[in-house]
Write a protein that holds these residues in place. Structure first.
Motif, PDB file in Angstrom:
ATOM      1  N   PRO A  83     -18.191  27.510  81.519  1.00 54.86           N
ATOM      2  CA  PRO A  83     -19.650  27.386  81.548  1.00 54.86           C
ATOM      3  C   PRO A  83     -20.264  27.877  80.232  1.00 54.86           C
ATOM      4  O   PRO A  83     -19.722  28.759  79.562  1.00 54.86           O
ATOM      5  N   SER A  84     -21.382  27.280  79.855  1.00 53.53           N
ATOM      6  CA  SER A  84     -22.098  27.699  78.654  1.00 53.53           C
ATOM      7  C   SER A  84     -23.569  27.341  78.814  1.00 53.53           C
ATOM      8  O   SER A  84     -23.959  26.612  79.734  1.00 53.53           O
ATOM      9  N   ARG A  85     -24.384  27.814  77.899  1.00 57.79           N
ATOM     10  CA  ARG A  85     -25.814  27.485  77.948  1.00 57.79           C
ATOM     11  C   ARG A  85     -26.073  26.026  77.569  1.00 57.79           C
ATOM     12  O   ARG A  85     -27.168  25.507  77.767  1.00 57.79           O
ATOM     13  N   TYR A  86     -25.052  25.355  77.036  1.00 62.06           N
ATOM     14  CA  TYR A  86     -25.207  23.966  76.603  1.00 62.06           C
ATOM     15  C   TYR A  86     -24.667  22.974  77.638  1.00 62.06           C
ATOM     16  O   TYR A  86     -24.719  21.770  77.423  1.00 62.06           O
ATOM     17  N   GLY A  87     -24.139  23.482  78.720  1.00 63.87           N
ATOM     18  CA  GLY A  87     -23.542  22.659  79.751  1.00 63.87           C
ATOM     19  C   GLY A  87     -22.209  23.237  80.191  1.00 63.87           C
ATOM     20  O   GLY A  87     -21.766  24.283  79.701  1.00 63.87           O
ATOM     21  N   VAL A  88     -21.575  22.567  81.115  1.00 60.57           N
ATOM     22  CA  VAL A  88     -20.259  23.001  81.594  1.00 60.57           C
ATOM     23  C   VAL A  88     -19.201  22.221  80.835  1.00 60.57           C
ATOM     24  O   VAL A  88     -19.139  20.991  80.916  1.00 60.57           O
ATOM     25  N   ARG A  89     -18.386  22.941  80.097  1.00 60.17           N
ATOM     26  CA  ARG A  89     -17.305  22.315  79.316  1.00 60.17           C
ATOM     27  C   ARG A  89     -16.026  22.278  80.147  1.00 60.17           C
ATOM     28  O   ARG A  89     -15.656  23.249  80.811  1.00 60.17           O
ATOM     29  N   VAL A  90     -15.343  21.144  80.084  1.00 55.85           N
ATOM     30  CA  VAL A  90     -14.096  20.955  80.814  1.00 55.85           C
ATOM     31  C   VAL A  90     -13.074  20.352  79.857  1.00 55.85           C
ATOM     32  O   VAL A  90     -13.408  19.512  79.018  1.00 55.85           O
ATOM     33  N   VAL A  91     -11.819  20.794  79.993  1.00 58.12           N
ATOM     34  CA  VAL A  91     -10.748  20.230  79.182  1.00 58.12           C
ATOM     35  C   VAL A  91      -9.515  20.067  80.033  1.00 58.12           C
ATOM     36  O   VAL A  91      -9.259  20.861  80.955  1.00 58.12           O
ATOM     37  N   ILE A  92      -8.766  19.005  79.775  1.00 54.85           N
ATOM     38  CA  ILE A  92      -7.441  18.828  80.363  1.00 54.85           C
ATOM     39  C   ILE A  92      -6.577  18.189  79.292  1.00 54.85           C
ATOM     40  O   ILE A  92      -7.032  17.305  78.550  1.00 54.85           O
TER      41      ILE A  92
ATOM     42  N   GLU B 186     -17.992  20.101  67.574  1.00 57.94           N
ATOM     43  CA  GLU B 186     -17.545  21.345  66.961  1.00 57.94           C
ATOM     44  C   GLU B 186     -16.468  22.004  67.804  1.00 57.94           C
ATOM     45  O   GLU B 186     -15.513  22.590  67.269  1.00 57.94           O
ATOM     46  N   VAL B 187     -16.596  21.922  69.122  1.00 56.86           N
ATOM     47  CA  VAL B 187     -15.527  22.420  69.994  1.00 56.86           C
ATOM     48  C   VAL B 187     -14.238  21.642  69.720  1.00 56.86           C
ATOM     49  O   VAL B 187     -13.155  22.225  69.623  1.00 56.86           O
ATOM     50  N   ALA B 188     -14.363  20.327  69.561  1.00 57.98           N
ATOM     51  CA  ALA B 188     -13.200  19.495  69.249  1.00 57.98           C
ATOM     52  C   ALA B 188     -12.580  19.890  67.912  1.00 57.98           C
ATOM     53  O   ALA B 188     -11.353  19.948  67.774  1.00 57.98           O
TER      54      ALA B 188
ATOM     55  N   ALA C 297      -5.658  15.235  74.940  1.00 60.93           N
ATOM     56  CA  ALA C 297      -6.665  15.991  75.689  1.00 60.93           C
ATOM     57  C   ALA C 297      -7.888  15.118  75.969  1.00 60.93           C
ATOM     58  O   ALA C 297      -8.167  14.159  75.240  1.00 60.93           O
ATOM     59  N   LEU C 298      -8.579  15.479  77.025  1.00 59.74           N
ATOM     60  CA  LEU C 298      -9.928  14.996  77.302  1.00 59.74           C
ATOM     61  C   LEU C 298     -10.846  16.198  77.282  1.00 59.74           C
ATOM     62  O   LEU C 298     -10.619  17.176  78.009  1.00 59.74           O
ATOM     63  N   LEU C 299     -11.863  16.150  76.450  1.00 61.05           N
ATOM     64  CA  LEU C 299     -12.831  17.228  76.316  1.00 61.05           C
ATOM     65  C   LEU C 299     -14.179  16.710  76.810  1.00 61.05           C
ATOM     66  O   LEU C 299     -14.668  15.686  76.332  1.00 61.05           O
ATOM     67  N   LEU C 300     -14.773  17.422  77.777  1.00 63.03           N
ATOM     68  CA  LEU C 300     -15.990  16.935  78.419  1.00 63.03           C
ATOM     69  C   LEU C 300     -17.067  18.006  78.428  1.00 63.03           C
ATOM     70  O   LEU C 300     -16.772  19.214  78.434  1.00 63.03           O
ATOM     71  N   ASN C 301     -18.309  17.532  78.454  1.00 63.52           N
ATOM     72  CA  ASN C 301     -19.453  18.416  78.647  1.00 63.52           C
ATOM     73  C   ASN C 301     -20.371  17.781  79.695  1.00 63.52           C
ATOM     74  O   ASN C 301     -20.772  16.614  79.573  1.00 63.52           O
TER      75      ASN C 301
ATOM     76  N   SER D  39     -23.952  17.916  81.646  1.00 66.16           N
ATOM     77  CA  SER D  39     -25.305  18.458  81.513  1.00 66.16           C
ATOM     78  C   SER D  39     -26.324  17.384  81.880  1.00 66.16           C
ATOM     79  O   SER D  39     -26.182  16.217  81.468  1.00 66.16           O
ATOM     80  N   ASP D  40     -27.349  17.766  82.663  1.00 63.40           N
ATOM     81  CA  ASP D  40     -28.497  16.892  82.963  1.00 63.40           C
ATOM     82  C   ASP D  40     -28.076  15.544  83.546  1.00 63.40           C
ATOM     83  O   ASP D  40     -28.615  14.488  83.188  1.00 63.40           O
ATOM     84  N   GLY D  41     -27.105  15.546  84.442  1.00 56.15           N
ATOM     85  CA  GLY D  41     -26.736  14.324  85.138  1.00 56.15           C
ATOM     86  C   GLY D  41     -25.885  13.348  84.353  1.00 56.15           C
ATOM     87  O   GLY D  41     -25.735  12.197  84.762  1.00 56.15           O
ATOM     88  N   HIS D  42     -25.322  13.774  83.245  1.00 55.10           N
ATOM     89  CA  HIS D  42     -24.433  12.901  82.484  1.00 55.10           C
ATOM     90  C   HIS D  42     -23.261  13.722  81.960  1.00 55.10           C
ATOM     91  O   HIS D  42     -23.265  14.958  82.034  1.00 55.10           O
ATOM     92  N   MET D  43     -22.276  13.024  81.441  1.00 56.75           N
ATOM     93  CA  MET D  43     -21.129  13.709  80.843  1.00 56.75           C
ATOM     94  C   MET D  43     -20.843  13.106  79.475  1.00 56.75           C
ATOM     95  O   MET D  43     -20.872  11.884  79.299  1.00 56.75           O
ATOM     96  N   ASP D  44     -20.591  13.987  78.527  1.00 55.85           N
ATOM     97  CA  ASP D  44     -20.153  13.599  77.195  1.00 55.85           C
ATOM     98  C   ASP D  44     -18.646  13.814  77.122  1.00 55.85           C
ATOM     99  O   ASP D  44     -18.138  14.859  77.548  1.00 55.85           O
ATOM    100  N   VAL D  45     -17.946  12.843  76.561  1.00 55.71           N
ATOM    101  CA  VAL D  45     -16.483  12.880  76.570  1.00 55.71           C
ATOM    102  C   VAL D  45     -15.942  12.584  75.188  1.00 55.71           C
ATOM    103  O   VAL D  45     -16.420  11.685  74.492  1.00 55.71           O
ATOM    104  N   ILE D  46     -14.931  13.370  74.795  1.00 54.03           N
ATOM    105  CA  ILE D  46     -14.125  13.084  73.602  1.00 54.03           C
ATOM    106  C   ILE D  46     -12.686  12.929  74.059  1.00 54.03           C
ATOM    107  O   ILE D  46     -12.141  13.801  74.753  1.00 54.03           O
ATOM    108  N   ASP D  47     -12.068  11.826  73.672  1.00 52.08           N
ATOM    109  CA  ASP D  47     -10.714  11.502  74.106  1.00 52.08           C
ATOM    110  C   ASP D  47      -9.752  11.655  72.944  1.00 52.08           C
ATOM    111  O   ASP D  47      -9.895  10.992  71.907  1.00 52.08           O
ATOM    112  N   PHE D  48      -8.763  12.536  73.113  1.00 52.03           N
ATOM    113  CA  PHE D  48      -7.711  12.712  72.112  1.00 52.03           C
ATOM    114  C   PHE D  48      -6.431  12.043  72.597  1.00 52.03           C
ATOM    115  O   PHE D  48      -5.386  12.679  72.728  1.00 52.03           O
ATOM    116  N   GLY D  49      -6.505  10.737  72.871  1.00 53.15           N
ATOM    117  CA  GLY D  49      -5.313   9.981  73.254  1.00 53.15           C
ATOM    118  C   GLY D  49      -4.744  10.350  74.598  1.00 53.15           C
ATOM    119  O   GLY D  49      -3.534  10.199  74.839  1.00 53.15           O
ATOM    120  N   HIS D  50      -5.603  10.822  75.518  1.00 55.62           N
ATOM    121  CA  HIS D  50      -5.126  11.287  76.812  1.00 55.62           C
ATOM    122  C   HIS D  50      -5.147  10.161  77.844  1.00 55.62           C
ATOM    123  O   HIS D  50      -5.668   9.065  77.605  1.00 55.62           O
TER     124      HIS D  50
END
Length: 391
Positions: A168-177, A210-212, A240-244, A246-257
């Motif tokens: 969890p963060s003030r910018y949203g909930v970050r998730v990684v797998i 920046e997290v990525a 990896a999949l890196l997600l955030n 927030s506000d009813g949507h999700m932002d995703v960065i895909d590292f070949g996962h």
């Protein structure tokens, strides 16, 4: 059925329990039965010879205390038979053999007890390492309900190269797998480094890119450290999949996962979500720019299913890959929540595999619920906001 879940257990070995006392009682009953059988048989038939086996059985199955009691019982039975049946043959060699077996039984029991204590401590250390690497996740974070399960490839192992977390963060909930290349301690070491970076960067950094970037730097630094300081021939990478969220949507960065799957709340149909895939973590020097961020809606009631390749690459007896979408479609008919769906999926994967797991398998199921208000003075708010400090 959270395979990786940790239970708090004391480092002190468990005391002798009811099961061992019942085993000791059974052994003493056997001693009495041997005495009774010896009394009913002719003097030339030495049923008492079976007394040699009872302490040995006790040493292999029970504690030192139970073995000592069994040895005492066997010696008492031997002395009783010598007193009650003086006509029976008692040679000095037989007595020496009996005493030697009893002493050996006590020695074996003491060594076994010492090894058991070491195994208890080793198991607790392994569980502590597991808690540090794959910490237990909260079932509810902001408006997200989270379920997770982990199936390690190695029998008896608790963790491996698959890694995931929620921050969890003030910018949203970050998730990684993610999934680190390689196996064994090298993969666990890299997973621990990446998770530590994610927990720190996911909390502090406003930008998901920046997290990525921090994760990419972490993987490269880990490889350099392994080669130059530890002398290991290691040049790992991680998908990896890196997600955030927030506000009813999700932002995703895909590292070949492995692609994510969204189960629609309206019809229960799972849909594979495609992203602009970047290079795996650790190979960022070959990229021409920062990884792309894709924004998708995540409605209340929708389910997001995240897995590692240990799920999708599982094979059955004829060699067919696990049909994740088809199995999800059948499981989602009744509209199960994240916990039920996660448990059903990991159990189904376990049954599907041909000869046990060939690779680690991790599953995360996330569902968005109606907005959850966090009390202003609640301690849970500190999960999202930094505590006030004067420095």
């Amino acid at each position: 059925m959270r395979i990786h879940s940790i239970r708090s257990v004391s480092l002190n070995p468990a005391p002798t329990g009811p099961k061992e006392f019942r085993a000791g009682l059974a052994l003493l009953i056997i001693v009495c039965a041997i005495v009774f059988a010896d009394a009913l048989t002719p003097a030339w038939f030495h049923s008492r010879s079976l007394l040699l086996l009872v302490p040995v059985a006790a040493a292999l199955t029970s504690s030192v205390l139970i073995t000592t009691l069994t040895v005492a019982g066997a010696m008492g039975a031997f002395a009783y038979l010598g007193w009650s049946r003086p006509g029976a043959a008692f040679t000095s060699g037989y007595v020496i053999l009996l005493v030697g077996c009893l002493v050996a039984a006590l020695f074996v029991a003491a060594v076994r007890e010492q090894q058991r204590r070491r195994l208890v401590v080793s198991d607790q250390v392994a569980r502590a390492v597991q808690r540090a690497v794959l910490r237990p996740l909260p079932s509810m974070v902001a408006d997200l309900r989270v379920a997770e399960a982990y199936l390690p490839a190695a029998e008896g192992a608790l963790i491996g190269g698959d890694w995931y977390d929620v921050q969890p963060s003030r910018y949203g909930v970050r998730v990684v797998i993610g999934d680190v290349s390689g196996k064994g301690l090298d993969a666990i070491d890299a997973s621990a480094a990446l998770l530590g970076t994610f927990r720190d960067a996911g909390y502090h950094e406003a930008s998901l890119q920046e997290v990525a970037r921090r994760l990419e730097v972490c993987m490269q630094r880990h490889n350099v450290w392994a080669r130059t300081v530890e002398g290991r021939e290691y040049d790992g990478f991680a998908t990896a999949l890196l997600l955030n969220f927030s506000d009813g949507h999700m932002d995703v960065i895909d590292f070949g996962h492995v692609p994510a799957l969204v189960v629609n709340v309206r019809d229960g149909a799972p849909t594979e979500v495609e992203f602009d895939s970047a290079l795996p973590l650790g190979l960022g020097e070959l990229a021409v720019g920062p990884p792309a961020v894709k924004r998708l809606p995540f409605r209340v009631g929708d389910l997001l299913v995240l897995v590692t390749d240990g799920v999708t690459e599982s094979r059955d007896v004829v060699g067919d890959f696990y049909p994740l979408i088809d199995r999800l479609r059948a499981m989602a008919v009744d509209g199960p929540g994240p916990d039920r769906l996660c448990d059903a999926l990991i159990a189904d994967v376990s049954r599907y595999r041909r000869r046990g797991p060939a690779d680690d398998a991790a599953i995360m199921v996330i569902q968005r619920e109606a907005a959850v208000m966090i009390e202003q003075d609640s301690d849970a708010r500190r999960l999202y906001e930094a505590p006030p400090m004067d420095w």
